[in-house]
Motif scaffolding. Sequence first.
Motif, PDB file in Angstrom:
ATOM      1  N   LYS A  99      -6.091 -40.011 -12.310  1.00  0.00           N
ATOM      2  CA  LYS A  99      -6.659 -41.683 -11.351  1.00  0.00           C
ATOM      3  C   LYS A  99      -5.508 -42.902 -11.430  1.00  0.00           C
ATOM      4  O   LYS A  99      -5.186 -43.625 -10.872  1.00  0.00           O
ATOM      5  N   GLY A 100      -6.325 -42.643 -13.011  1.00  0.00           N
ATOM      6  CA  GLY A 100      -5.803 -44.490 -13.867  1.00  0.00           C
ATOM      7  C   GLY A 100      -4.203 -44.538 -13.878  1.00  0.00           C
ATOM      8  O   GLY A 100      -3.960 -45.231 -13.395  1.00  0.00           O
ATOM      9  N   SER A 101      -3.390 -43.022 -14.345  1.00  0.00           N
ATOM     10  CA  SER A 101      -2.086 -43.732 -14.750  1.00  0.00           C
ATOM     11  C   SER A 101      -1.474 -43.157 -13.276  1.00  0.00           C
ATOM     12  O   SER A 101      -0.293 -43.474 -12.941  1.00  0.00           O
ATOM     13  N   GLY A 102      -2.381 -42.629 -12.385  1.00  0.00           N
ATOM     14  CA  GLY A 102      -1.244 -42.074 -11.280  1.00  0.00           C
ATOM     15  C   GLY A 102      -0.352 -40.923 -11.606  1.00  0.00           C
ATOM     16  O   GLY A 102       0.735 -40.698  -9.689  1.00  0.00           O
ATOM     17  N   SER A 103       0.005 -40.251 -12.518  1.00  0.00           N
ATOM     18  CA  SER A 103       0.782 -39.171 -12.453  1.00  0.00           C
ATOM     19  C   SER A 103       0.191 -38.916 -14.068  1.00  0.00           C
ATOM     20  O   SER A 103      -1.371 -39.035 -14.325  1.00  0.00           O
ATOM     21  N   CYS A 104       1.154 -37.289 -13.792  1.00  0.00           N
ATOM     22  CA  CYS A 104       0.746 -35.737 -14.691  1.00  0.00           C
ATOM     23  C   CYS A 104       1.643 -35.350 -14.408  1.00  0.00           C
ATOM     24  O   CYS A 104       2.813 -35.024 -14.147  1.00  0.00           O
ATOM     25  N   SER A 105       2.110 -34.941 -16.414  1.00  0.00           N
ATOM     26  CA  SER A 105       3.299 -34.850 -16.903  1.00  0.00           C
ATOM     27  C   SER A 105       3.429 -33.050 -17.039  1.00  0.00           C
ATOM     28  O   SER A 105       2.633 -32.261 -16.222  1.00  0.00           O
ATOM     29  N   ALA A 106       4.472 -32.454 -16.883  1.00  0.00           N
ATOM     30  CA  ALA A 106       4.548 -30.385 -16.419  1.00  0.00           C
ATOM     31  C   ALA A 106       3.696 -30.386 -17.084  1.00  0.00           C
ATOM     32  O   ALA A 106       2.717 -28.675 -17.609  1.00  0.00           O
ATOM     33  N   GLU A 107       3.528 -30.496 -18.975  1.00  0.00           N
ATOM     34  CA  GLU A 107       3.258 -29.699 -19.225  1.00  0.00           C
ATOM     35  C   GLU A 107       1.357 -30.044 -19.571  1.00  0.00           C
ATOM     36  O   GLU A 107       1.259 -28.831 -19.437  1.00  0.00           O
ATOM     37  N   GLN A 108       1.016 -31.082 -18.362  1.00  0.00           N
ATOM     38  CA  GLN A 108      -0.402 -31.249 -18.334  1.00  0.00           C
ATOM     39  C   GLN A 108      -0.776 -30.598 -17.342  1.00  0.00           C
ATOM     40  O   GLN A 108      -1.757 -29.138 -17.263  1.00  0.00           O
ATOM     41  N   LEU A 109       0.048 -30.065 -16.344  1.00  0.00           N
ATOM     42  CA  LEU A 109      -0.092 -29.160 -14.751  1.00  0.00           C
ATOM     43  C   LEU A 109      -0.886 -27.682 -15.689  1.00  0.00           C
ATOM     44  O   LEU A 109      -1.392 -27.191 -15.078  1.00  0.00           O
ATOM     45  N   GLY A 110       0.084 -27.509 -16.342  1.00  0.00           N
ATOM     46  CA  GLY A 110       0.355 -26.098 -16.759  1.00  0.00           C
ATOM     47  C   GLY A 110      -0.222 -26.143 -17.421  1.00  0.00           C
ATOM     48  O   GLY A 110      -1.275 -24.838 -17.141  1.00  0.00           O
ATOM     49  N   LYS A 111      -1.069 -26.530 -18.632  1.00  0.00           N
ATOM     50  CA  LYS A 111      -2.527 -26.655 -19.468  1.00  0.00           C
ATOM     51  C   LYS A 111      -4.172 -26.422 -18.361  1.00  0.00           C
ATOM     52  O   LYS A 111      -4.762 -25.593 -18.418  1.00  0.00           O
ATOM     53  N   ILE A 112      -3.548 -26.832 -17.170  1.00  0.00           N
ATOM     54  CA  ILE A 112      -4.526 -27.179 -16.300  1.00  0.00           C
ATOM     55  C   ILE A 112      -4.755 -26.251 -15.184  1.00  0.00           C
ATOM     56  O   ILE A 112      -5.556 -25.812 -15.067  1.00  0.00           O
ATOM     57  N   CYS A 113      -3.331 -25.104 -14.691  1.00  0.00           N
ATOM     58  CA  CYS A 113      -3.022 -24.314 -14.052  1.00  0.00           C
ATOM     59  C   CYS A 113      -4.136 -22.906 -14.667  1.00  0.00           C
ATOM     60  O   CYS A 113      -4.710 -22.173 -14.425  1.00  0.00           O
ATOM     61  N   SER A 114      -3.297 -22.919 -16.434  1.00  0.00           N
ATOM     62  CA  SER A 114      -3.978 -22.342 -16.898  1.00  0.00           C
ATOM     63  C   SER A 114      -5.810 -22.356 -17.166  1.00  0.00           C
ATOM     64  O   SER A 114      -6.575 -21.526 -17.182  1.00  0.00           O
ATOM     65  N   GLN A 115      -6.658 -23.721 -17.403  1.00  0.00           N
ATOM     66  CA  GLN A 115      -8.342 -23.408 -17.213  1.00  0.00           C
ATOM     67  C   GLN A 115      -7.982 -22.669 -16.271  1.00  0.00           C
ATOM     68  O   GLN A 115      -9.805 -22.880 -16.154  1.00  0.00           O
ATOM     69  N   LEU A 116      -8.174 -23.770 -14.953  1.00  0.00           N
ATOM     70  CA  LEU A 116      -8.041 -23.283 -13.715  1.00  0.00           C
ATOM     71  C   LEU A 116      -7.957 -21.724 -13.296  1.00  0.00           C
ATOM     72  O   LEU A 116      -7.607 -21.608 -11.182  1.00  0.00           O
ATOM     73  N   LYS A 117      -7.176 -20.811 -13.681  1.00  0.00           N
ATOM     74  CA  LYS A 117      -6.861 -20.237 -13.482  1.00  0.00           C
ATOM     75  C   LYS A 117      -7.711 -18.679 -12.908  1.00  0.00           C
ATOM     76  O   LYS A 117      -8.840 -18.772 -13.399  1.00  0.00           O
ATOM     77  N   GLY A 118      -7.617 -18.003 -11.484  1.00  0.00           N
ATOM     78  CA  GLY A 118      -8.322 -17.499 -11.038  1.00  0.00           C
ATOM     79  C   GLY A 118      -9.572 -18.272  -9.869  1.00  0.00           C
ATOM     80  O   GLY A 118      -9.539 -16.995  -9.297  1.00  0.00           O
ATOM     81  N   VAL A 119      -9.045 -19.164  -9.478  1.00  0.00           N
ATOM     82  CA  VAL A 119      -9.817 -19.500  -8.945  1.00  0.00           C
ATOM     83  C   VAL A 119      -8.702 -20.949  -7.989  1.00  0.00           C
ATOM     84  O   VAL A 119      -8.771 -20.511  -6.802  1.00  0.00           O
ATOM     85  N   PHE A 120      -8.223 -21.258  -8.998  1.00  0.00           N
ATOM     86  CA  PHE A 120      -7.268 -22.531  -8.140  1.00  0.00           C
ATOM     87  C   PHE A 120      -5.306 -21.977  -8.488  1.00  0.00           C
ATOM     88  O   PHE A 120      -5.220 -21.624 -10.151  1.00  0.00           O
ATOM     89  N   SER A 121      -4.300 -22.528  -7.369  1.00  0.00           N
ATOM     90  CA  SER A 121      -3.939 -21.730  -7.621  1.00  0.00           C
ATOM     91  C   SER A 121      -2.948 -23.018  -7.992  1.00  0.00           C
ATOM     92  O   SER A 121      -3.483 -24.115  -7.881  1.00  0.00           O
ATOM     93  N   GLU A 122      -1.247 -22.858  -9.017  1.00  0.00           N
ATOM     94  CA  GLU A 122      -0.317 -24.339  -8.938  1.00  0.00           C
ATOM     95  C   GLU A 122      -0.574 -24.978  -7.448  1.00  0.00           C
ATOM     96  O   GLU A 122      -0.906 -26.149  -7.356  1.00  0.00           O
ATOM     97  N   GLN A 123      -0.205 -24.324  -6.703  1.00  0.00           N
ATOM     98  CA  GLN A 123      -0.089 -24.846  -5.298  1.00  0.00           C
ATOM     99  C   GLN A 123      -1.255 -25.774  -4.779  1.00  0.00           C
ATOM    100  O   GLN A 123      -1.430 -26.976  -4.400  1.00  0.00           O
ATOM    101  N   ASP A 124      -2.393 -24.979  -4.544  1.00  0.00           N
ATOM    102  CA  ASP A 124      -3.946 -25.408  -4.379  1.00  0.00           C
ATOM    103  C   ASP A 124      -4.216 -27.095  -5.252  1.00  0.00           C
ATOM    104  O   ASP A 124      -4.437 -28.508  -5.273  1.00  0.00           O
ATOM    105  N   ILE A 125      -3.621 -27.235  -7.096  1.00  0.00           N
ATOM    106  CA  ILE A 125      -4.071 -27.955  -7.607  1.00  0.00           C
ATOM    107  C   ILE A 125      -2.990 -29.640  -7.837  1.00  0.00           C
ATOM    108  O   ILE A 125      -3.068 -30.191  -7.799  1.00  0.00           O
ATOM    109  N   ARG A 126      -2.180 -28.694  -6.645  1.00  0.00           N
ATOM    110  CA  ARG A 126      -0.910 -30.171  -6.305  1.00  0.00           C
ATOM    111  C   ARG A 126      -0.891 -30.590  -5.373  1.00  0.00           C
ATOM    112  O   ARG A 126      -1.159 -31.770  -5.309  1.00  0.00           O
ATOM    113  N   ALA A 127      -1.782 -29.992  -4.209  1.00  0.00           N
ATOM    114  CA  ALA A 127      -2.304 -30.025  -3.191  1.00  0.00           C
ATOM    115  C   ALA A 127      -2.907 -31.264  -3.659  1.00  0.00           C
ATOM    116  O   ALA A 127      -3.257 -32.697  -2.854  1.00  0.00           O
TER     117      ALA A 127
END
Length: 385
Positions: A99-127
Amino acid sequence: MADRPNFFELLDLDPQRSNWPEIEARVKEKKGAWAKESTMGSPKKRQEAKRNLDLLPEILRVLQDPALRKQEAEDALRRRDAARQAQEEKLAEWIELLKGSGSCSAEQLGKICSQLKGVFSEQDIRARFSAAGIRVETEPAGPKPPRERTDPVTAKDIRQNLELLGLSSLYELLDLPPDSPAGMLRARAEEILKEIHRLGRTDVETAARSRLAGSCMTVFQSEEEKKKYDNHRLLEAVEAIEEQIKAAAEDGVLSAQEIETLIRLAAQRGASPDDAREVLEERAAREGWKVERAPAGPSPSPAPGGPASQGSTGGEGEPPPAPARMIVRPISGGLRLSWEPLRLSGVRYRVLRKEGSVPWDEGDGLVVAQTGDAQADDAAVPPAV
């Protein structure tokens, strides 16, 4: 049960839907896979496969019994809920951080999706990011190949003849807008050639018009060739400010204000602001320069540099700080300045212009405007200042 895996999870079965025939078929499938991994997999895989093969009698005992199978399913659901809660907390931590920067890089999103895999899909995280006001940046596709442009010999001949006639482009010669179809441009050039032939003049200006009309027949022979000419005009405008571009990028970064200034300079040479921005960003990608975006969001960031525009409430004591995000855009006859408004009631801004450096106090420079708005026009600024 705590010292072994849950059998529904181990077999990748849904604890709410699986029946014995489905379970039996999956056990046979997994048994074959484990037997293969126990001899051919990596050391870790072989160890896990042997452990799972040893569990087969217990798996069959528990899942064949309806009562024990129900207990196993309930345990799987409890584990799933606990895992989801832990992942919810991780996602909430990421949202708070980004929230501080207001943005998330594509590389960061990939890491987050990997960490939350099995519970949240990429679509869920983007939403969830979107709901929190976090913009997911698109991953750079790599530098674009150089734009195709009119060949240098033709371009030089066109430029020399345009300068002779005091024209800026072939479009001005044809008196047609740049978005006209190639066929229409070619037809108009043909009319000019016929008119020149009918009049029979041989003076220097007529010869230049004739050569330019002939160039039009070549340059506008197809939409593809027309695009090359449009690219050439755009690139010429940007190349004309090459020294300014190099100076701005000397530190490897094009700041938001530097980008706006370069766009304004290119626009003064005939480039559209949007096209100039695109070319500058393509150049930055090829050179490895970082391009900073103007900050978004309700909270202004600290103003860079000195007080280029100073706020004043009109009372005694120290004035408020200079507002952030100064943007300069060309308008007819001058420049339009806009900035992030300060979150103060009754605030007024004094905007100063000073050649050679920014103003350092409220009297250092020419007063452009004193206003309560977050925008002012400087209609008297000399070109390129």
